[in-house]
Design a protein around this motif. Structure first.
Motif, PDB file in Angstrom:
ATOM      1  N   UNK A 241       0.858  -1.181   0.000  1.00  0.00           N
ATOM      2  CA  UNK A 241       0.000   0.000   0.000  1.00  0.00           C
ATOM      3  C   UNK A 241       0.895   1.233   0.000  1.00  0.00           C
ATOM      4  N   UNK A 242       0.517   2.246  -0.774  1.00  0.00           N
ATOM      5  CA  UNK A 242       1.372   3.423  -0.929  1.00  0.00           C
ATOM      6  C   UNK A 242       0.574   4.682  -0.639  1.00  0.00           C
ATOM      7  N   UNK A 243       1.248   5.659  -0.010  1.00  0.00           N
ATOM      8  CA  UNK A 243       0.608   6.927   0.327  1.00  0.00           C
ATOM      9  C   UNK A 243       1.604   8.067   0.136  1.00  0.00           C
ATOM     10  N   UNK A 244       1.153   9.129  -0.514  1.00  0.00           N
ATOM     11  CA  UNK A 244       1.976  10.313  -0.725  1.00  0.00           C
ATOM     12  C   UNK A 244       1.304  11.510  -0.078  1.00  0.00           C
ATOM     13  N   UNK A 245       2.044  12.206   0.778  1.00  0.00           N
ATOM     14  CA  UNK A 245       1.511  13.379   1.461  1.00  0.00           C
ATOM     15  C   UNK A 245       2.215  14.632   0.977  1.00  0.00           C
TER      16      UNK A 245
ATOM     17  N   UNK B   6       5.754  13.743   2.786  1.00  0.00           N
ATOM     18  CA  UNK B   6       6.056  12.386   3.253  1.00  0.00           C
ATOM     19  C   UNK B   6       5.695  11.377   2.172  1.00  0.00           C
ATOM     20  N   UNK B   7       6.566  10.403   1.970  1.00  0.00           N
ATOM     21  CA  UNK B   7       6.307   9.270   1.075  1.00  0.00           C
ATOM     22  C   UNK B   7       6.316   8.014   1.929  1.00  0.00           C
ATOM     23  N   UNK B   8       5.169   7.336   1.998  1.00  0.00           N
ATOM     24  CA  UNK B   8       5.036   6.191   2.887  1.00  0.00           C
ATOM     25  C   UNK B   8       4.561   4.959   2.125  1.00  0.00           C
ATOM     26  N   UNK B   9       4.964   3.795   2.618  1.00  0.00           N
ATOM     27  CA  UNK B   9       4.536   2.533   2.000  1.00  0.00           C
ATOM     28  C   UNK B   9       4.478   1.447   3.064  1.00  0.00           C
ATOM     29  N   UNK B  10       3.539   0.515   2.860  1.00  0.00           N
ATOM     30  CA  UNK B  10       3.369  -0.616   3.764  1.00  0.00           C
ATOM     31  C   UNK B  10       3.435  -1.899   2.919  1.00  0.00           C
TER      32      UNK B  10
END
Length: 394
Positions: A4-8, A28-32
């Protein structure tokens, strides 16, 4: 298995409910990455210039978890100690924490980090979040665990794992000693976030922009953002299962280049038909990769009209302006906090502004010269004192 990927990209200024000025500027660049026994959580490019009218610069944090306090909290440190905390804890771990257990969930910090633990009774009303809800005060005992990235954070990162179904220090220490080594963090930056589970033979790779992931056992080239999982690699038959999700949800044809050196010689084409819309836009599609696939050739990716394939942003590092008015052509405006610009039709009244924007990170984008680029500049207007009919805007 999934990722799962999320870009803030938050940038705004407002007054909070107490009337205090708050400025939020956070990236923020986040990934799970999810496997059988763990969720691998990655964060990169963590940057913030958030401020508060009374508090000044605000601390940037990553919440690991927060919820109702259920029993004691166990903390394993690098020194080998196991510490126990009940209600009333307020503890800072200066890069000295290995793992935390609360309510049968473990949190592992393979690279340490500035971890913070708080267990306290908190009070508030639902109306604090939503005016339509009850204003009755509610009090509960809460557990909160987070990572601190400090004030004015710039390009910080983090790594932590979530391990369900662990209840004792022995359980999570066994994971630390025998299973942690199965997880490889291969990339964690603004272009690629990639994790390999060696025991399962699974590669999960997030592309946030065109880039090439390179490993001596697998090379993957992307000409657009996407989420890719490669598994079931069979060196005898020269096949592998590839799963691709369109993280931009454009519903177009996706193309990647894949090279598995054990049985391929150079990049082979992986083509994903993701032409779906609505709730299924961007869905994951499985393809069977074969060593006899066609060679990969770069093509301009498909995308909806007037929609960027990827974005690059940067702040101005230097600026100045020049005044054409007689007697001011050699004036140095270096100390001014604003710039004046005017493209007046009358000679002598024109002013020109100049800004400098670093583009160094664009060098990281593969095949940069093959894309069509558009440039936009955001300016904050203080005031105007010329009629629109006398000014030509550029």
């Amino acid at each position: 298995y999934s990722a799962y990927v999320y870009t803030q990209r938050d940038s705004w200024v407002t007054n909070n409910r107490q009337g205090k000025r708050v400025s939020i500027s956070t990236i923020a660049d986040k990934a799970w990455f999810m496997f059988d026994e763990e969720i691998v959580c990655l964060g990169s490019s963590l940057t913030s210039n958030a401020t508060h009218a009374d508090l000044g610069d605000l601390e940037l944090i990553t919440t690991v978890n927060q919820g109702l306090l259920k029993g004691e909290v166990l903390v394993g440190t690098k020194s080998g100690n196991v510490e126990k905390y009940a209600l009333g804890a307020n503890k800072e771990f200066d890069n000295n924490v290995q793992w935390v257990i609360h309510n049968n969930i473990g949190y592992v910090f393979p690279k340490g980090g500035q971890a913070r633990l708080e267990t306290a009774t908190k009070s508030g009303a639902w109306s604090d979040n939503n005016y339509s809800e009850s204003n009755e005060t509610v009090s509960e005992d809460l557990f909160a665990l987070w990572l601190s990235h400090g004030k004015k954070a710039k390009n910080e990162e983090y790594v932590h794992f979530v391990i369900p179904n662990v209840s004792s220090a022995a359980d999570i220490q066994e994971y630390w000693d025998s299973k942690l080594k199965d997880i490889e963090i291969l990339e964690n930056n603004d272009a690629i976030q990639a994790v390999r589970h060696k025991a399962l033979g699974i590669w999960q790779i997030i592309f946030r922009k065109p880039a090439t992931f390179k490993h001596n056992e697998l090379i993957l080239k992307a000409n657009q953002p996407g989420a890719v999982m490669v598994k079931d690699i069979d060196t005898e038959t020269g096949k592998a299962s590839v799963y691709v999700g369109d993280v931009m949800q454009y519903g177009k044809i996706l193309k990647f280049g894949l090279d598995i050196p054990a049985f391929t010689n150079g990049l082979k084409a992986v083509t994903i038909d993701n032409t779906t819309a609505g709730v299924h836009a961007g869905r994951t599609v499985e393809v069977l990769f074969d060593k006899n696939a066609e060679d990969y050739v770069f093509e301009q990716p498909e995308k909806p009209a007037d929609t960027p394939l990827f974005e690059y942003s940067s702040k101005t590092t230097e600026d100045t302006f020049a005044n054409e008015l007689s007697g001011t052509t050699d004036t140095n405006y270096g100390s001014h906090i604003s710039m004046t610009t005017k493209n007046d039709a009358s000679v002598g009244w024109r002013r020109q502004a100049f800004i400098k924007v670093p583009l160094n990170d664009l060098d990281k984008i593969d095949d940069l010269n093959k894309y069509n680029f558009e440039v936009s500049i955001s300016l904050y207007l203080l005031r105007t004192n010329s009629g629109i009919s006398n000014t030509t805007w550029v």
